[in-house]
Motif scaffolding. Structure first.
Motif, PDB file in Angstrom:
ATOM      1  N   SER A   1      -1.391   2.949  -6.985  1.00 16.92           N
ATOM      2  CA  SER A   1      -0.383   2.868  -6.071  1.00 16.92           C
ATOM      3  C   SER A   1       0.840   2.095  -6.984  1.00 16.92           C
ATOM      4  O   SER A   1       0.704   0.942  -7.541  1.00 16.92           O
TER       5      SER A   1
ATOM      6  N   GLN B   1      -3.653  -2.448  -2.084  1.00 15.04           N
ATOM      7  CA  GLN B   1      -2.550  -2.073  -1.333  1.00 15.04           C
ATOM      8  C   GLN B   1      -1.754  -3.361  -1.413  1.00 15.04           C
ATOM      9  O   GLN B   1      -1.512  -3.962  -0.011  1.00 15.04           O
TER      10      GLN B   1
ATOM     11  N   LYS C   1      -6.812  -2.948   1.165  1.00 16.60           N
ATOM     12  CA  LYS C   1      -7.171  -1.917   0.313  1.00 16.60           C
ATOM     13  C   LYS C   1      -7.374  -0.765   1.126  1.00 16.60           C
ATOM     14  O   LYS C   1      -7.603  -0.741   2.360  1.00 16.60           O
ATOM     15  N   SER C   2      -7.514   0.149   0.169  1.00 16.08           N
ATOM     16  CA  SER C   2      -7.595   1.528   0.699  1.00 16.08           C
ATOM     17  C   SER C   2      -9.228   1.743   1.079  1.00 16.08           C
ATOM     18  O   SER C   2      -9.844   0.919   0.528  1.00 16.08           O
TER      19      SER C   2
ATOM     20  N   TYR D   1      -4.693   9.918  -1.503  1.00 13.40           N
ATOM     21  CA  TYR D   1      -4.244  10.219  -2.790  1.00 13.40           C
ATOM     22  C   TYR D   1      -4.841  11.296  -3.511  1.00 13.40           C
ATOM     23  O   TYR D   1      -5.927  11.917  -3.356  1.00 13.40           O
TER      24      TYR D   1
ATOM     25  N   ILE E   1      -6.896   1.823   5.817  1.00 12.93           N
ATOM     26  CA  ILE E   1      -5.777   2.450   5.163  1.00 12.93           C
ATOM     27  C   ILE E   1      -6.318   3.745   4.350  1.00 12.93           C
ATOM     28  O   ILE E   1      -6.968   3.291   3.349  1.00 12.93           O
ATOM     29  N   ASP E   2      -5.872   4.781   4.661  1.00 14.41           N
ATOM     30  CA  ASP E   2      -6.372   5.897   3.742  1.00 14.41           C
ATOM     31  C   ASP E   2      -5.313   6.993   3.317  1.00 14.41           C
ATOM     32  O   ASP E   2      -4.432   7.675   4.003  1.00 14.41           O
ATOM     33  N   PRO E   3      -4.541   6.359   2.055  1.00 15.62           N
ATOM     34  CA  PRO E   3      -3.523   7.306   1.678  1.00 15.62           C
ATOM     35  C   PRO E   3      -3.792   8.667   1.399  1.00 15.62           C
ATOM     36  O   PRO E   3      -2.818   9.545   1.192  1.00 15.62           O
TER      37      PRO E   3
ATOM     38  N   GLN F   1     -11.347   6.417  -1.912  1.00 14.33           N
ATOM     39  CA  GLN F   1     -10.360   7.733  -2.074  1.00 14.33           C
ATOM     40  C   GLN F   1     -11.094   9.045  -2.527  1.00 14.33           C
ATOM     41  O   GLN F   1     -11.719   9.050  -3.730  1.00 14.33           O
TER      42      GLN F   1
END
Length: 540
Positions: A472, A85, A71-72, A419, A415-417, A75
């Motif tokens: 995502s 994710q 998972k992120s 967004y 995990i840091d997209p 956000q």
């Protein structure tokens, strides 16, 4: 100790391809895969039957069998949401759990890679690998390939709802119908191509590992790589932990190739002292090579826009689902023998440049808004028939990171997209919603919008609500960027900078994401890596 000429970490889309091609050269190859076999009892049918993926990924107890469960982090620009994710933890990697949508991307994507420092990765350079990997239903010739390990077929027996979407998109957006969006032109609307054939998924595992496997290709499952074994600045093997907790070293006499995916590859490099020096020292890890490993993370985002349509399908009940699986298994027909995504359009918004910046995908039943944590079953807002249209941002400007949570290899990465944190990402998606509504207003049996719904027609209100409904497409890339400057982790031959006998080959090396679904380009990267290792680029 297991020894091989080449050790490949990860049997995903790229890893399967590079391992098989290296083994075909006569070299001994050992593949280390943390997940299990895709033919294991309890998962074989779910992974092999194309339509089973929808229920598998929406049912937590099934998903846990084949997914890493990533998972992120919350956000910041998406209401603090923690967004799943999904990544395949099984032979074939994400090619075993994805929607099988076969999209190479726009030729301009690869030309841009080359222009930005990835020499040798222009479209004309990568085209032979694309052709070699596929078995296209119309045969080879031009830009398409025949006889390759991955069978590629058009979606068959479209629902009337999807046909209506295609006709309306062509008319209302003034774009052509494309018989082959992987051909010379991408802009337009057409039928999805699938890495599947006659009711069977063609994952990278089926294509490269399970079909006439050579004796010199060893596949180890349930073996999680915990660190690279280095002698000074030279990679000599990989330490793995088995399901029983036993540790062993898999020794590489020639090279180690990391194909653990966009999250797994940077994690393994960082655990081994290859990454941002300050971050590694914070976790007590000695620095071998100070590189921007884990930077440049970016991903495709979509917004589900659903409409009531009697010409689409009902969301399957358990009984309906089981009947569909049986029909697909025994007769190779019915809804479960193909993808739930039947049609796609590549179009330009008012914010685009020279190529399409929006992919619009049509799903033949009502898609729910994603829940906030991914740990609960996904329930649709209705089981009545409907079509979902997914406006998808294909060239995000937002960039995030993958970092270690600590020096313990068992910890999932952070995990840091990031967004919606930069540029015009939100603007493209908002215009995409308008485009979806414009197209669907031209379909014959559209009985009204379900989600976001008529209460979200005010532009300001929709902009405010957008961060709560984006999701995502599970196309993350870029965390081991290929290039020739300070942003690079690997050079254009996929060699990790500052470390000998070590390469990375998977979606993490993409400098920028391709225009469309990323599985086909990931397999291409595996094919190209084998060429680069063997010195056969341009000669096969």
């Amino acid at each position: 100790m297991v020894r091989a000429d080449y050790v490949v970490v990860g049997a995903g889309s790229a890893g399967c391809a590079v391992a098989r091609r290296l083994a075909e050269s006569g070299a001994s190859v050992a593949v280390v895969e943390a997940g299990g076999r895709d033919t294991a009892r309890g998962v074989k049918n779910l992974l092999e039957i194309p339509g089973a993926v929808a229920v598998m990924l929406s049912t937590p107890q099934l998903k846990r069998l084949v997914d890493w469960g990533y998972k992120s982090v919350p956000q910041t620009s998406a209401w603090g949401r923690v967004i799943p994710q999904t990544r395949g933890r099984v032979l074939g990697g994400s090619s075993s759990v994805n929607g099988m949508l076969f999209v190479r991307g726009h030729r301009r994507n690869f030309d841009d890679w080359a222009a930005d420092g990835a020499a040798g990765w222009a479209y004309d350079d990568v085209l032979p690998a694309f052709k070699r990997l596929e078995d296209w239903e119309d045969g080879g010739g031009g830009v398409r390939g025949a006889g390759g390990p991955v069978r590629v077929r058009r979606q068959k027996d479209l629902t009337e709802a999807s046909r209506g979407f295609i006709d309306a998109a062509a008319e209302r957006l003034a774009v052509p119908f494309l018989d082959d969006y992987n051909g010379p032109e991408q802009e337009g609307v057409g039928v999805f191509q699938l890495s599947a054939d006659r009711g069977v998924r063609y994952s990278a595992s089926r294509a490269y590992l399970r079909t006439d496997p050579p004796d010199n290709l060893l596949v180890l499952t349930g073996a999680t790589a915990t660190r690279l074994v280095l002698s000074g600045s030279r990679a000599t093997g990989v330490e793995v932990v088995g399901a029983d907790g036993d540790r062993q070293v898999i020794a590489a006499d020639r090279e180690v190739i990391v194909s653990a995916g966009v999250f797994g590859s940077p994690k393994l490099l960082q655990l081994s002292g290859i990454g941002p020096a300050e971050h590694l020292r914070r976790h007590g890890i000695d620095v071998v090579s100070d590189l921007p490993v884990g930077d440049n993370l970016h991903d495709h985002l979509f917004v589900p826009v659903s409409f009531r349509m009697d010409s689409a399908l009902r969301r399957p009940t358990p009984a309906y689902f089981l009947r569909g699986l049986a029909q697909a298994r025994l007769r190779r027909s019915g809804w479960a023998s193909g993808s739930q995504f039947e049609a796609t359009a590549f179009v330009r918004t008012s914010l685009s440049g020279a190529i399409p910046d929006l992919q619009v995908m049509a799903l033949y039943w009502v898609y729910p808004f994603p829940n906030q944590d991914g740990d609960k079953p996904v329930r649709p807002p209705t089981t009545r028939p409907g079509l979902s249209v997914f406006p998808t941002l294909i060239y995000p400007e937002s960039r995030g990171t993958v970092r270690l949570a600590g020096p313990d290899p068992s910890l999932p990465p952070l995990i840091d997209p990031a967004y919606l944190s930069a540029g015009k990402d939100a603007d493209v998606l908002l215009e995409g919603i308008s485009i979806a509504r414009q197209v669907m207003a031209g379909t014959g049996d559209n009985r009204g919008e379900i989600r976001p719904g008529p209460e979200y027609t005010d532009p300001a209100e929709l902009r405010r609500f957008l961060p709560n409904i984006v999701h995502s497409v599970y196309h993350p890339v870029g965390t081991c960027r290929m290039g020739s400057d300070e942003r690079a982790v690997v050079d254009p031959r996929l060699r990790v900078l500052g470390v000998d006998n070590l390469r990375v080959a998977d979606a993490s090396v993409m400098p920028t994401v391709t225009g469309g679904n990323t599985n086909a380009p990931s397999i291409m990267i595996g094919e190209r890596c084998a060429d680069l290792v063997l010195g056969t680029e341009g000669r096969r």
